[in-house]
Structure formats: C-alpha cells, structure tokens
Scaffold this active site. Structure first.
Site, PDB file in Angstrom:
ATOM      1  N   SER A 168       0.836  -1.196   0.000  1.00 42.88           N
ATOM      2  CA  SER A 168       0.000   0.000   0.000  1.00 42.88           C
ATOM      3  C   SER A 168       0.878   1.256   0.000  1.00 42.88           C
ATOM      4  O   SER A 168       1.679   1.452  -0.913  1.00 42.88           O
ATOM      5  CB  SER A 168      -0.963  -0.036   1.191  1.00 42.88           C
ATOM      6  OG  SER A 168      -1.901   0.988   1.127  1.00 42.88           O
ATOM      7  N   ASP A 376       3.742  24.316  -1.281  1.00 41.84           N
ATOM      8  CA  ASP A 376       5.072  24.034  -1.820  1.00 41.84           C
ATOM      9  C   ASP A 376       5.568  22.623  -1.501  1.00 41.84           C
ATOM     10  O   ASP A 376       6.729  22.422  -1.140  1.00 41.84           O
ATOM     11  CB  ASP A 376       6.080  25.068  -1.318  1.00 41.84           C
ATOM     12  CG  ASP A 376       6.164  25.130   0.206  1.00 41.84           C
ATOM     13  OD1 ASP A 376       5.258  24.583   0.876  1.00 41.84           O
ATOM     14  OD2 ASP A 376       7.130  25.725   0.722  1.00 41.84           O
ATOM     15  N   HIS A 429      -7.445  -5.060  -1.367  1.00 42.44           N
ATOM     16  CA  HIS A 429      -6.268  -4.330  -0.921  1.00 42.44           C
ATOM     17  C   HIS A 429      -5.435  -5.104   0.093  1.00 42.44           C
ATOM     18  O   HIS A 429      -4.226  -4.907   0.182  1.00 42.44           O
ATOM     19  CB  HIS A 429      -6.694  -2.983  -0.336  1.00 42.44           C
ATOM     20  CG  HIS A 429      -5.579  -2.023  -0.122  1.00 42.44           C
ATOM     21  ND1 HIS A 429      -4.866  -1.463  -1.164  1.00 42.44           N
ATOM     22  CD2 HIS A 429      -5.023  -1.543   1.019  1.00 42.44           C
ATOM     23  CE1 HIS A 429      -3.942  -0.663  -0.678  1.00 42.44           C
ATOM     24  NE2 HIS A 429      -4.008  -0.697   0.640  1.00 42.44           N
TER      25      HIS A 429
END
Length: 449
Positions: A168, A376, A429
């Site tokens: 993951s 940023d 998953h």
C-alpha cells in the site's frame, strides 16, 4: 528532496553517511529470532547537521538458520502501509514473512512518526512548538524522508543493495526509493501500492469514490438485509446521542467509516457480523448495543495512527495544496452523504470533520488545516529516473482495489521502465494478508526469472 539525496550520497553509488546505530535487545521465540535496532537520523535530510530523531526497526530471522548463516543472508526491508502505520509486530512466522524468512533477514521498519520512531500524536506533537512549527515538522515525515532514513540505515547495517517489499503506502515509498536512491535497491516488490505519479489528489478520489460505491453495491448484494440496517443505524444516530467508549459521539458520518471493512477479502464479511450486533431493546427504547459501539470505536478513531489522518492527503501533494480534496470531491457523489436516502459506507478518505469529532485528532485540527493549505510540497517521484529505471520491479495490482485505483496503478506501471505488473481480481487491498506467502513468491519469481 533531490538536494537531500545528493547530500546523502555525494554522487557515489555507495552511501557516504550512515545513521548512528544501537542494538537494544535480542530475543528468540517460536522459531523466530529478533534484534531491536535504533538509528539516529537527521530530522531534515537536507540539513544533516541539524536536529535529529530516532528511528526504530526490528530484525526478524528464522531460528532455522545458524548465526553465521543468518549473518550471510541478504536483507529485505518491509515498508508498511499507511501513512501512519508502524511495522508489524510478528509473534511467529506466517504469510509472506514465513516465505521471506527462508532466504532473507527481514527488517521491519517503524517509519518516522510511528511505533518507536519519534512517534507523533496529540501528546508528543506540542513539543515542536506552535501549530505552524508542528506543521513544518510533519512536512518532513513523507515518503522522501522515509527513503532517506532507509538509506542511512542500510549504510549503518553495512548492507548491500537490498530487496524492498512495499505494501500500500509502502509501495508509494518504494516508488520514491526508485526515484531518488535506486543504487540502494537490488529489487522491489509492491503489493497494492502503485501510486499516481502526477496530477492533483482529486483524480485519486474521483476514481476511488466510484470503486467504493461499486463495492457497496456488491456487499449489499451479498447481504441485502444490511442495506436496511445501515440506513436504520444512520437515521438512529441522527436522532439520538450514542456515545463510544471514549466518550465521543458516534455521528452518522463517523458510522459510515466502517466502510473500511469493504477493502478486504475476508474483512468484508466481518462487516455483516458487526452490523447484526447493532440494536438492543432497553427501558429507554431501542439503542445501539455496547458490543456494537465497542467494535465500532477502533474503526472510527485515529488514536492508534493519527498520522493517517493528518498526512493522508499529503501523500498525493506535489507542488500544490491538497485543500481537503476528498471532502470537495464528495460533493460529486451525493450517495455518500449521511442524509442520503440510502447512505453508502465510505472508504479511506479523510475529511475536515475528523478533526472536530475524534478526540485523538481535535488538538491537531489547526495543524491539519495548515498542511491542507501547504502549496510548496516537493516532488515525491522523479519521472525521468523512473522512465530509465534498471532495478527489477514486480507489482501486484488488484483490479477491484477501493484504496489504490486499478487504472491509475496501471498508468504508473507503464511509466516505470521494466516494471512487471501482475493483475488479479482474486484479492482486494489486503491480499498480502490473505495469501501473503503465495503473493510474495509470485512477485519474487517475477524479478528473478
């Protein structure tokens, strides 16, 4: 972060700096030998002479190997899912670890901020000062810093380029490793973790909301009686105050978080067992049972892994603010609203109200807002390096994964030179938890033809 890795390696194929290293304990139990390692690394790898943190990793070796044999084994670094997930605490070898321990020394890393690695929660974070200072501190806890830690640790252990297994979010970290420090890698195995390499976080959530909606439909097809139960619970919570064992209120939207069960192969059926425990009759009328509320609590609280909520969207942040992307995209999917006619259960998305309703997150609300507004964010991947990759890479890509979208994963697979993708609908998953041994062996065989 490119500058940080330049400082780390100084242009050499071998790392020229290493972490301070202490061995704290050695133990043996049920065929497992462990060694507890603590490493001192820079908080900011771009400023190696500045503040430092301690990072923990536990080594696992099969007791079937003699000490001499174990010392000669190659290393495998496991990168856990998350963000905010600590390394597994194994008490015996099973699954992928059983397979790996035959041929590797396994290093189970507590990624910075988790476990014993400078742990972050509502109690420790105020040590960093103001909310702005806390946010600046947490901005150094993303995949690029985790990879830089790993390279210093590898040097401290005297290890050759090692094998990395990323599950993951650990796969996201592995892609950062391939981008910025490929000389430290022998081969990379990724399970359910091919991150989108570019684009805003919104594209992730548009894809995964659709996946979660489809998984809801599949689940309610198996358990049609639970469709009525989920709606009934949501309506009950809108009208009545029900408190979790920690004293916080279970709201309809918090209840929808039990949709985390939908991401698993076997866990999905456990959701039915949870829902059937919901209601009991009391002198005050119908209420939610203590058994139900106790089972729900760990599903809707981030006390055990607050970084998951605080840093979740930042794992997609590159050069722009994420600005609560999942919350904004949710408006396009009204079927997930808690007051929908038949509300759907949600997935791993993180919303601003988490920091209003979860006691473990309430003190972190201002920090979360600052991180959501941060513009940023540095790049997490080097697209040119990935396109020129020479490290063998194999990835398990799950076609119905509700957390890491299949189409986006395959887009990434095509962008990494030489990456071999094994696509399957047999797992969700958590596939590595269901057949870890088989998946590990398949991927290792793909990189070692």
């Amino acid at each position: 972060m490119a500058e940080a890795f330049a400082a780390l390696t100084a242009g050499s194929p071998a790392v020229t700096r290493s972490a301070g290293h202490t061995v704290a304990g050695r133990h043996e139990f049920r065929g497992v030998r462990t060694v507890e390692h603590f490493f001192t690394v820079p908080l900011d790898h771009a400023q190696p002479g500045g503040a430092e943190i301690t990072v923990f990793a536990r080594e696992y070796v099969s007791a079937e190997h003699t000490d001499a044999e174990a010392a000669a084994l190659p290393w495998l670094l496991f990168l856990q899912g998350g963000p905010g997930g600590r390394g597994n605490r194994a008490t015996s070898f099973s699954g992928w670890m059983k397979a790996a321990a035959r041929d590797f020394r396994i290093l189970m890393l507590d990624q910075r901020g988790t476990g014993l690695s400078a742990p972050v929660d509502r109690n420790t974070l105020p040590l960093q000062g103001s909310a702005a200072e806390q946010a600046a501190y947490l901005a150094l806890f993303r995949a690029d810093s985790i990879v830089a830690d790993a390279e210093l640790i590898r040097a401290a252990l005297g290890a050759d380029p090692w094998t990395v297994l990323g599950q993951s979010f650990g796969g996201f970290c592995a892609l950062s490793y391939l981008s910025f420090a490929p000389s430290g890698l022998k081969e990379v195995l990724i399970t359910g973790g091919l991150a989108p390499l570019h684009g805003p976080a919104e594209r992730v959530y548009r894809a995964t909301f659709q996946r979660v909606a489809a998984r809801n439909a599949e689940y309610f097809g198996w358990y049609p009686e639970d469709r009525e139960r989920v709606t009934r619970i949501a309506r009950h919570l809108a009208r009545h105050e029900e408190l979790l064992p920690d004293g916080s209120r279970l709201t309809p939207e918090r209840f929808q978080m039990v949709g985390a069960f939908l991401g698993g192969n076997t866990r999905v059926d456990a959701l039915h067992y949870l829902l059937e425990d919901a209601f009991v009759d009391t002198p005050a009328g119908e209420r939610l049972s203590d058994a139900f509320l106790e089972q729900v609590r760990p599903q809707v609280s981030r006390a055990a892994n607050p970084l998951y909520a605080v840093l979740h969207e930042s794992i997609y942040g590159q050069g722009a603010a994420t600005d609560w992307a999942a919350w904004r995209v949710l408006e396009e999917f009204p079927q997930f609203r808690p007051d929908a006619a038949e509300p759907l259960l949600t997935g791993e998305m993180v919303y601003p109200w988490y920091f209003e309703q979860d006691p473990a997150l309430q003190p972190l609300r201002e920090v979360a807002e600052l991180l959501a507004a941060k513009q940023d964010w540095a790049p997490l991947y080097d697209l040119e390096q990935l396109a020129a990759n020479t490290v063998p890479v194999a990835a398990a890509v799950y076609k119905d994964d509700i957390y890491v979208d299949y189409e986006l994963s395959m887009e990434t697979a095509a962008a990494v030179r030489g990456l071999q993708a094994w696509t399957t609908a047999d797992f969700h998953h958590d596939g590595i938890g269901e057949d870890g041994e088989g998946i590990f062996r398949r991927l290792l065989g793909m990189v070692r033809p």
